[in-house]
Design a protein around this motif. Structure first.
Motif, PDB file in Angstrom:
ATOM      1  N   GLY A 152     -32.410   2.221  97.751  1.00 20.06           N
ATOM      2  CA  GLY A 152     -33.128   1.906  97.688  1.00 20.06           C
ATOM      3  C   GLY A 152     -33.557   1.002  95.974  1.00 20.06           C
ATOM      4  N   VAL A 153     -32.454   0.775  96.112  1.00 20.12           N
ATOM      5  CA  VAL A 153     -31.972  -0.284  94.782  1.00 20.12           C
ATOM      6  C   VAL A 153     -32.483  -1.785  95.302  1.00 20.12           C
ATOM      7  CG1 VAL A 153     -30.693  -0.803  93.322  1.00 20.12           C
ATOM      8  CG2 VAL A 153     -30.195   1.506  94.101  1.00 20.12           C
ATOM      9  N   HIS A 154     -32.683  -2.084  93.987  1.00 19.21           N
ATOM     10  CA  HIS A 154     -33.878  -3.535  93.859  1.00 19.21           C
ATOM     11  C   HIS A 154     -32.393  -4.919  94.151  1.00 19.21           C
ATOM     12  CE1 HIS A 154     -38.018  -2.260  94.395  1.00 19.21           C
ATOM     13  NE2 HIS A 154     -37.382  -3.118  96.163  1.00 19.21           N
ATOM     14  N   SER A 155     -32.143  -6.124  94.390  1.00 18.64           N
ATOM     15  CA  SER A 155     -31.597  -6.735  94.364  1.00 18.64           C
ATOM     16  C   SER A 155     -31.077  -6.879  92.036  1.00 18.64           C
ATOM     17  CB  SER A 155     -31.752  -8.077  94.572  1.00 18.64           C
ATOM     18  OG  SER A 155     -30.965  -9.262  94.914  1.00 18.64           O
ATOM     19  N   ILE A 184     -32.617  -2.734  98.871  1.00 21.35           N
ATOM     20  CA  ILE A 184     -33.244  -2.573 100.052  1.00 21.35           C
ATOM     21  C   ILE A 184     -33.911  -3.728  99.249  1.00 21.35           C
ATOM     22  CG2 ILE A 184     -35.293  -1.600  98.733  1.00 21.35           C
ATOM     23  CD1 ILE A 184     -35.621   0.068 101.779  1.00 21.35           C
ATOM     24  N   SER A 185     -34.372  -4.514 100.149  1.00 20.34           N
ATOM     25  CA  SER A 185     -35.682  -5.902 100.099  1.00 20.34           C
ATOM     26  C   SER A 185     -36.030  -5.529  99.402  1.00 20.34           C
ATOM     27  CB  SER A 185     -35.678  -6.541 101.615  1.00 20.34           C
ATOM     28  OG  SER A 185     -36.266  -5.960 102.125  1.00 20.34           O
ATOM     29  N   CYS A 186     -37.244  -6.001  98.367  1.00 23.32           N
ATOM     30  CA  CYS A 186     -38.857  -6.179  98.152  1.00 23.32           C
ATOM     31  C   CYS A 186     -39.326  -7.818  98.053  1.00 23.32           C
ATOM     32  CB  CYS A 186     -38.633  -5.788  96.650  1.00 23.32           C
ATOM     33  SG  CYS A 186     -37.647  -6.938  95.396  1.00 23.32           S
ATOM     34  N   ILE A 187     -40.327  -7.380  97.505  1.00 18.91           N
ATOM     35  CA  ILE A 187     -42.278  -8.308  97.717  1.00 18.91           C
ATOM     36  C   ILE A 187     -41.951  -8.785  96.254  1.00 18.91           C
ATOM     37  CG2 ILE A 187     -43.880  -9.464  98.461  1.00 18.91           C
ATOM     38  CD1 ILE A 187     -41.678  -9.571 100.634  1.00 18.91           C
ATOM     39  N   PRO A 188     -41.789  -9.815  96.021  1.00 18.99           N
ATOM     40  CA  PRO A 188     -42.003 -10.051  93.946  1.00 18.99           C
ATOM     41  C   PRO A 188     -44.106  -9.659  93.993  1.00 18.99           C
ATOM     42  CG  PRO A 188     -41.584 -11.583  95.373  1.00 18.99           C
ATOM     43  CD  PRO A 188     -41.492 -11.039  96.048  1.00 18.99           C
ATOM     44  N   ASP A 189     -43.829  -9.359  92.738  1.00 20.25           N
ATOM     45  CA  ASP A 189     -45.509  -9.431  92.366  1.00 20.25           C
ATOM     46  C   ASP A 189     -45.614 -10.327  91.023  1.00 20.25           C
ATOM     47  OD1 ASP A 189     -43.877  -7.990  89.820  1.00 20.25           O
ATOM     48  OD2 ASP A 189     -45.046  -6.066  90.255  1.00 20.25           O
ATOM     49  N   GLU A 190     -46.269 -10.350  90.070  1.00 24.01           N
ATOM     50  CA  GLU A 190     -47.020 -11.522  89.614  1.00 24.01           C
ATOM     51  C   GLU A 190     -45.834 -11.210  87.875  1.00 24.01           C
ATOM     52  OE1 GLU A 190     -49.675  -7.900  88.340  1.00 24.01           O
ATOM     53  OE2 GLU A 190     -48.750  -8.611  90.262  1.00 24.01           O
ATOM     54  N   TYR A 191     -44.763  -9.566  87.781  1.00 20.91           N
ATOM     55  CA  TYR A 191     -44.479 -10.762  86.486  1.00 20.91           C
ATOM     56  C   TYR A 191     -42.706 -10.355  87.555  1.00 20.91           C
ATOM     57  CZ  TYR A 191     -48.296  -6.554  85.230  1.00 20.91           C
ATOM     58  OH  TYR A 191     -48.792  -5.910  84.219  1.00 20.91           O
ATOM     59  N   LEU A 246     -31.042  -3.233 102.887  1.00 22.88           N
ATOM     60  CA  LEU A 246     -31.691  -3.092 104.344  1.00 22.88           C
ATOM     61  C   LEU A 246     -32.362  -4.169 104.306  1.00 22.88           C
ATOM     62  CD1 LEU A 246     -30.488  -0.358 103.649  1.00 22.88           C
ATOM     63  CD2 LEU A 246     -32.452   0.789 104.836  1.00 22.88           C
ATOM     64  N   HIS A 247     -32.520  -4.950 104.770  1.00 25.03           N
ATOM     65  CA  HIS A 247     -33.483  -5.971 105.199  1.00 25.03           C
ATOM     66  C   HIS A 247     -34.731  -6.214 105.571  1.00 25.03           C
ATOM     67  CE1 HIS A 247     -31.715  -8.913 102.357  1.00 25.03           C
ATOM     68  NE2 HIS A 247     -30.048  -8.110 102.380  1.00 25.03           N
ATOM     69  N   GLU A 248     -35.525  -5.822 106.036  1.00 25.78           N
ATOM     70  CA  GLU A 248     -36.804  -6.136 106.609  1.00 25.78           C
ATOM     71  C   GLU A 248     -36.765  -6.329 107.516  1.00 25.78           C
ATOM     72  OE1 GLU A 248     -41.217  -3.797 106.069  1.00 25.78           O
ATOM     73  OE2 GLU A 248     -40.395  -4.955 104.319  1.00 25.78           O
ATOM     74  N   LEU A 249     -37.273  -5.471 108.887  1.00 22.78           N
ATOM     75  CA  LEU A 249     -37.866  -6.524 110.644  1.00 22.78           C
ATOM     76  C   LEU A 249     -38.626  -5.674 110.499  1.00 22.78           C
ATOM     77  CD1 LEU A 249     -33.355  -6.205 111.589  1.00 22.78           C
ATOM     78  CD2 LEU A 249     -35.026  -8.855 109.992  1.00 22.78           C
TER      79      LEU A 249
END
Length: 334
Positions: free
Chosen positions: A88-91, A125-132, A151-154
């Motif tokens: 689960g490591v982000h890009s 694993i893919s993620c959705i950015p937040d305000e930071y 892993l990219h979420e589908l």
């Protein structure tokens, strides 16, 4: 690069298959923060986390570690050959590890770091950015290498990118868990990435950034924020690319000692202290400004030393925002 699909119903089986590669460490929620910890089941993993307080670099370049022990008049190196899976490591953190690789794997390589890198499997694993988050403006929001699987979420599973020989081995040995990617999966992948790209709220302007920093060394903005800064070093401790450390020998008695390496921070006054009592960064202003030059000055051969993860903003007790400081410095130029 090869692509396969991991259906949702096979996720737990995939997770269990990774245990043959080593202990699995993944993001979990602990109080108000996320942290990478050892997990035994897929149900423990927080798949939709934002960022951990300490980045995954803590597994390779540890906050505090014993390098040598003096026993029976001999310095002995502790054995550490354990294998691990970072799940689960982000890009942005993958890019952070690549920056550390340039430092610790360059000749001569750091043997402790090198051994851990070789013994660790990286599952992104893919993620959705937040305000930071501002990784998109630094080009670190998408990883093309530096991982074994990503892993990219589908809607009904994950599109899996295979990034290494070990990644191919995992897919080959567990072929029954994976499907071929369909046109519909690719459409969903494209849709998710477009949605993700539009979700970024912060951007660091790169145009002329190096020149701006050259011209703005005496900008009053540095002094303004240096007075707000607590000089606690928090931003250094949570940064995925900071790599300063100090080495100390601790004597237990006349015959036993421990040589220890631990994180050091350029925000600490004694960081710049050298022989003779001279300090090449004696003031908080000097240290505050240095950090921005270290992170934001573009090196043509290495790029930036910042990956835009947003940790320094989120965990700064003085609420100083990295991008805002640079924007104000740029605006102070006449």
């Amino acid at each position: 690069m090869r692509y396969v699909k991991l259906p949702s119903e096979n996720f737990e089986g995939f997770f269990e298959s990774l245990k043959v590669w080593g202990d699995i460490y993944a993001p979990i929620k602990k109080g108000n923060i996320y942290t990478f910890q050892r997990v035994d089941s897929a149900s423990e993993v927080e798949l939709h986390y934002t960022r951990t307080m300490l980045p995954p670099k803590k597994f390779f370049f540890r906050p505090r570690e014993t390098l040598l022990k003096l026993e029976k008049n001999q310095w002995v190196e502790p054995s550490d050959g354990r294998k691990a899976v970072l799940f689960g490591v982000h890009s942005c953190d993958i890019h952070g590890l690549k920056i550390l690789d340039k430092v610790y794997l360059d000749e001569p390589p750091d043997p402790y770091y090198k051994r851990r890198r070789e013994n660790t499997l990286i599952i992104g694993i893919s993620c959705i950015p937040d305000e930071y988050c501002f990784c998109k403006s630094l080009g670190t929001h998408f990883a093309m290498d530096g991982f074994d699987l990503f892993l990219h979420e589908l809607p009904d599973g994950w599109l899996v990118r295979i990034g290494s020989v070990r990644g191919h081995e995992i897919v080959w040995e567990n072929g029954e868990l994976f499907d071929e990617v369909t046109d519909e999966d690719l459409a969903h992948f494209k849709e998710f990435e477009e949605k993700r790209s539009k979700a970024f709220q912060k951007e660091i302007p790169q145009e002329g950034l190096a020149d701006m920093l050259d011209l703005a060394y005496n900008s009053p903005v540095w002094k303004k924020y240096a007075e707000i800064c607590l000089a606690c070093g928090n931003c250094n401790m949570v940064c995925p690319t900071c790599r300063c450390y100090e080495v100390c020998d601790h004597w237990v008695d006349a015959y036993k000692a421990v040589r220890e390496r631990r994180y050091d921070s350029c925000f600490m006054e004694n960081h710049g202290l050298v022989a003779g009592g001279h300090n090449f960064r004696p003031t908080r202003l000097d240290r505050f400004r240095h950090r921005y030059y270290c992170k934001s000055y573009f090196d043509p051969s290495a790029g930036y030393n910042c990956v835009g993860c947003g940790r320094c903003d989120e965990f700064c007790p003085a609420k100083i925002e990295h991008v805002k400081v640079l924007e104000e410095v740029r605006g102070s130029l006449q």
